[in-house]
Motif scaffolding. Structure first.
Motif, PDB file in Angstrom:
ATOM      1  N   ASN A  41       0.965  -1.350   0.041  1.00 37.25           N
ATOM      2  CA  ASN A  41       0.115  -0.128   0.021  1.00 37.25           C
ATOM      3  C   ASN A  41       1.020   1.098   0.057  1.00 37.25           C
ATOM      4  O   ASN A  41       1.548   1.524   0.929  1.00 37.25           O
ATOM      5  CB  ASN A  41      -0.862   0.073   1.224  1.00 37.25           C
ATOM      6  CG  ASN A  41      -1.743   1.095   1.361  1.00 37.25           C
ATOM      7  OD1 ASN A  41      -2.287   1.487   0.188  1.00 37.25           O
ATOM      8  ND2 ASN A  41      -2.513   1.558   2.288  1.00 37.25           N
ATOM      9  N   THR A  64       1.402   5.256  -0.356  1.00 37.83           N
ATOM     10  CA  THR A  64       0.642   6.885  -0.129  1.00 37.83           C
ATOM     11  C   THR A  64       1.123   7.639  -1.093  1.00 37.83           C
ATOM     12  O   THR A  64       2.101   8.146  -1.447  1.00 37.83           O
ATOM     13  CB  THR A  64       1.213   7.338   1.262  1.00 37.83           C
ATOM     14  OG1 THR A  64       1.058   6.562   2.153  1.00 37.83           O
ATOM     15  CG2 THR A  64       0.778   8.889   1.460  1.00 37.83           C
ATOM     16  N   TYR A 103       1.677  11.027  -3.379  1.00 34.57           N
ATOM     17  CA  TYR A 103       2.391  12.266  -2.950  1.00 34.57           C
ATOM     18  C   TYR A 103       2.576  13.253  -4.159  1.00 34.57           C
ATOM     19  O   TYR A 103       2.424  12.827  -5.205  1.00 34.57           O
ATOM     20  CB  TYR A 103       3.711  11.762  -2.322  1.00 34.57           C
ATOM     21  CG  TYR A 103       4.721  11.154  -3.213  1.00 34.57           C
ATOM     22  CD1 TYR A 103       5.398  11.791  -4.028  1.00 34.57           C
ATOM     23  CD2 TYR A 103       4.569   9.764  -3.315  1.00 34.57           C
ATOM     24  CE1 TYR A 103       6.197  10.918  -5.093  1.00 34.57           C
ATOM     25  CE2 TYR A 103       5.552   8.890  -4.067  1.00 34.57           C
ATOM     26  CZ  TYR A 103       6.310   9.661  -4.871  1.00 34.57           C
ATOM     27  OH  TYR A 103       7.092   8.664  -5.751  1.00 34.57           O
ATOM     28  N   PRO A 146       2.368  14.225   1.060  1.00 36.60           N
ATOM     29  CA  PRO A 146       1.333  13.244   0.908  1.00 36.60           C
ATOM     30  C   PRO A 146       0.137  14.172   0.280  1.00 36.60           C
ATOM     31  O   PRO A 146      -0.065  15.395   0.567  1.00 36.60           O
ATOM     32  CB  PRO A 146       1.019  12.968   2.360  1.00 36.60           C
ATOM     33  CG  PRO A 146       1.901  12.926   2.966  1.00 36.60           C
ATOM     34  CD  PRO A 146       2.739  13.838   2.556  1.00 36.60           C
ATOM     35  N   VAL A 198      -2.829   1.209  -4.168  1.00 31.00           N
ATOM     36  CA  VAL A 198      -3.242   2.043  -3.018  1.00 31.00           C
ATOM     37  C   VAL A 198      -4.485   1.243  -2.127  1.00 31.00           C
ATOM     38  O   VAL A 198      -5.609   0.778  -3.136  1.00 31.00           O
ATOM     39  CB  VAL A 198      -3.686   3.529  -3.207  1.00 31.00           C
ATOM     40  CG1 VAL A 198      -4.422   4.301  -2.089  1.00 31.00           C
ATOM     41  CG2 VAL A 198      -3.009   4.363  -3.970  1.00 31.00           C
ATOM     42  N   ILE A 222      -7.194   1.818   0.966  1.00 29.71           N
ATOM     43  CA  ILE A 222      -7.435   2.453   2.126  1.00 29.71           C
ATOM     44  C   ILE A 222      -8.862   2.057   2.400  1.00 29.71           C
ATOM     45  O   ILE A 222      -9.756   2.585   1.732  1.00 29.71           O
ATOM     46  CB  ILE A 222      -7.294   4.130   2.073  1.00 29.71           C
ATOM     47  CG1 ILE A 222      -6.105   4.652   1.651  1.00 29.71           C
ATOM     48  CG2 ILE A 222      -7.745   4.872   3.427  1.00 29.71           C
ATOM     49  CD1 ILE A 222      -5.848   5.893   1.282  1.00 29.71           C
TER      50      ILE A 222
END
Length: 463
Positions: free
Chosen positions: A29, A31, A33, A43, A63, A65
């Motif tokens: 995963n 983040t 940016y 980010p 990704v 989330i």
């Protein structure tokens, strides 16, 4: 000898089977940016509460989330409605444009007064399935959803049964559907990952689905109710060249908006040979502290795609032709080791702000490797990880064969015999027999020369 050769051949076959298995890649995963002119990164602000992005060429998760969190999907529900409809025409897609149906009041009554999205299709207005699907997916027509449901099945609940059967078949573990249009219901829910699975299936299985969801606009042909036809517009403004949210790499797929769901979006995008799918759910409806609408779902998608296209680089972590290490081989005819290489290469998208030197490589080799060894035998494993999270695991295989030494084999056989259970039992048996024989011999010897008292008494009586 024949048995041993057969076992070696079987072992070689098993090893080759292991070697051709693709490397075990793990989801990692990232983040997203942005970077400034000085190369500093920060980010991206993501407004959506759940996000799932996947490289559709490789299957790599980019990704994640809250991707498996069951949420209100709003009109993303209509993707499943379209799939169930298309399943009925899989063998003859031309019928989509040739078969006309309509909806009676049952398709409309529940929608009055709800503010549900519409394509202005009227009760008993004849529309072909292709046009119904365009109305369903572009302006998110709720009446089109009900018309489809009531003509594919004898009731909306029965149509929902078909939707849930499809979800189960596709492995959508966090989804359940209780209507065809996506208006709020506690029993109508899905997740970002499930919606990605569903959408990928629709795109792979039904070319007409991709054709429809990529249309910015569409003209419904004239009918008795609409003699001039009807222009319908896609709710995904990322497809609209006149919109501030336009983003040319995006190819579709579907928006969804409800008070209980927030702003949702499933989209796909392609640029420079890279292809991604992005699903977001739960973005705010309005700018903070105001009642001014804002399309944060579109903002999230554009920002995340820009990061992926400009900051993710396809990186070759393991070259299949590289020689990794040697492993010791006992009883080899020549030498005492064999070289190992990866059974398969491994590459994936990787952020340009993470240095490759930070990737940890762990090598685990088999112990007590004994000749013969055959080219392609698995003799170890190479594991890649970053900050304690596993990226991939690749088999290490022999680059060449190693024959067994005949003399070493004889010595080994001899040594193995003297250390074997059978040998110990044999020695134990011999020792036991020796002790038993010696004891018996001593006993008989003592018995021969010791005079019994009864014999003395007999002699005295005789005198």
């Amino acid at each position: 000898m024949r048995i041993r050769k057969l076992l070696c051949a079987l072992l070689g076959a098993v090893m080759m089977t292991v070697c051709i298995t693709p490397p075990g890649a793990e989801a990692y995963n990232f983040t997203p940016y942005v970077s400034n002119d000085d190369g500093e990164t920060k980010p991206i602000k993501i407004y959506s509460e759940a996000v799932y992005m996947v490289n559709t060429d490789t299957g790599d998760v980019i990704v994640d989330i809250n991707a498996d969190e069951a949420r209100v999907p709003a009109s993303l529900t209509k993707i499943m409605t379209a799939v169930v409809c298309l399943e009925q025409f899989k063998d003859d897609p031309d019928q989509l444009k040739e078969k006309y149906v309509h909806g009676d009041n049952t398709a409309f009554d529940e929608l009055y007064g709800t503010g549900a999205s519409t394509a202005d299709i009227q009760p008993f207005e004849d529309v072909c399935y292709y046009d119904l699907l365009c109305a369903l997916m572009l302006p998110s027509s709720c009446e089109a959803a009900n018309i489809i449901a009531l003509n594919i099945s004898d009731s909306i609940p029965h149509f929902c049964d078909l939707m849930n059967e499809e979800a189960q078949k596709l492995g959508m573990k966090n989804s359940h559907f209780s209507n065809a249009h996506g208006l709020f219901s506690k029993k109508n829910y899905s997740s970002c990952r499930d919606m990605a699975i569903l959408t990928q299936y629709a795109l792979d299985t039904f070319p007409v689905f991709g054709e429809i969801v990529s249309k910015p606009t569409y003209n419904l042909p004239p009918t008795d109710e609409h003699p001039d036809g009807t222009l319908i517009v896609n709710t995904n403004e990322m497809l609209d060249e006149t919109s501030d949210y336009y983003y040319s790499p995006v190819k579709g797929v579907k928006t969804g908006t409800l008070d209980d769901a927030g702003r949702c979006l499933v989209s796909t995008a392609s640029m420079n040979g890279k292809n991604y799918m992005l699903v977001t759910m739960g973005a705010p409806l309005y700018k903070e502290g105001t009642e001014e609408p804002e399309y944060y779902n579109l903002i999230d998608h554009k920002a995340i795609y820009q990061w992926a296209f400009y900051h993710l680089v396809e990186t070759d972590f393991i070259n299949v032709n590289s020689e990794i290490t040697d492993v010791k081989v006992e009883f080899a005819e020549e030498g005492d080791s064999v070289n190992l290489k990866p059974a398969d290469g491994f590459k994936r998208d990787w952020p340009d702000n993470i240095k490759l030197k930070d990737i940890k490589k762990d090598i685990e080799l088999y112990e007590n490797v004994v000749a013969p060894v055959y080219e392609g035998d698995k003799l170890g494993t190479l594991t890649l990880s970053y900050k304690g999270e596993k990226l991939a695991s690749v088999d290490l295989i022999a680059t060449s064969s190693v024959d067994r030494s005949k003399s070493d084999e004889k010595v080994r056989i001899a040594k193995s015999f003297f250390s074997s259970k059978e040998f110990r039992l044999c020695v134990g048996g011999i020792v036991f027999l020796f002790v038993a024989y010696t004891s018996m011999f001593i006993y008989k010897l003592q018995h021969k020369y010791v005079k019994r008292p009864a014999d003395d008494e007999d002699d005295e009586d005789y005198e």
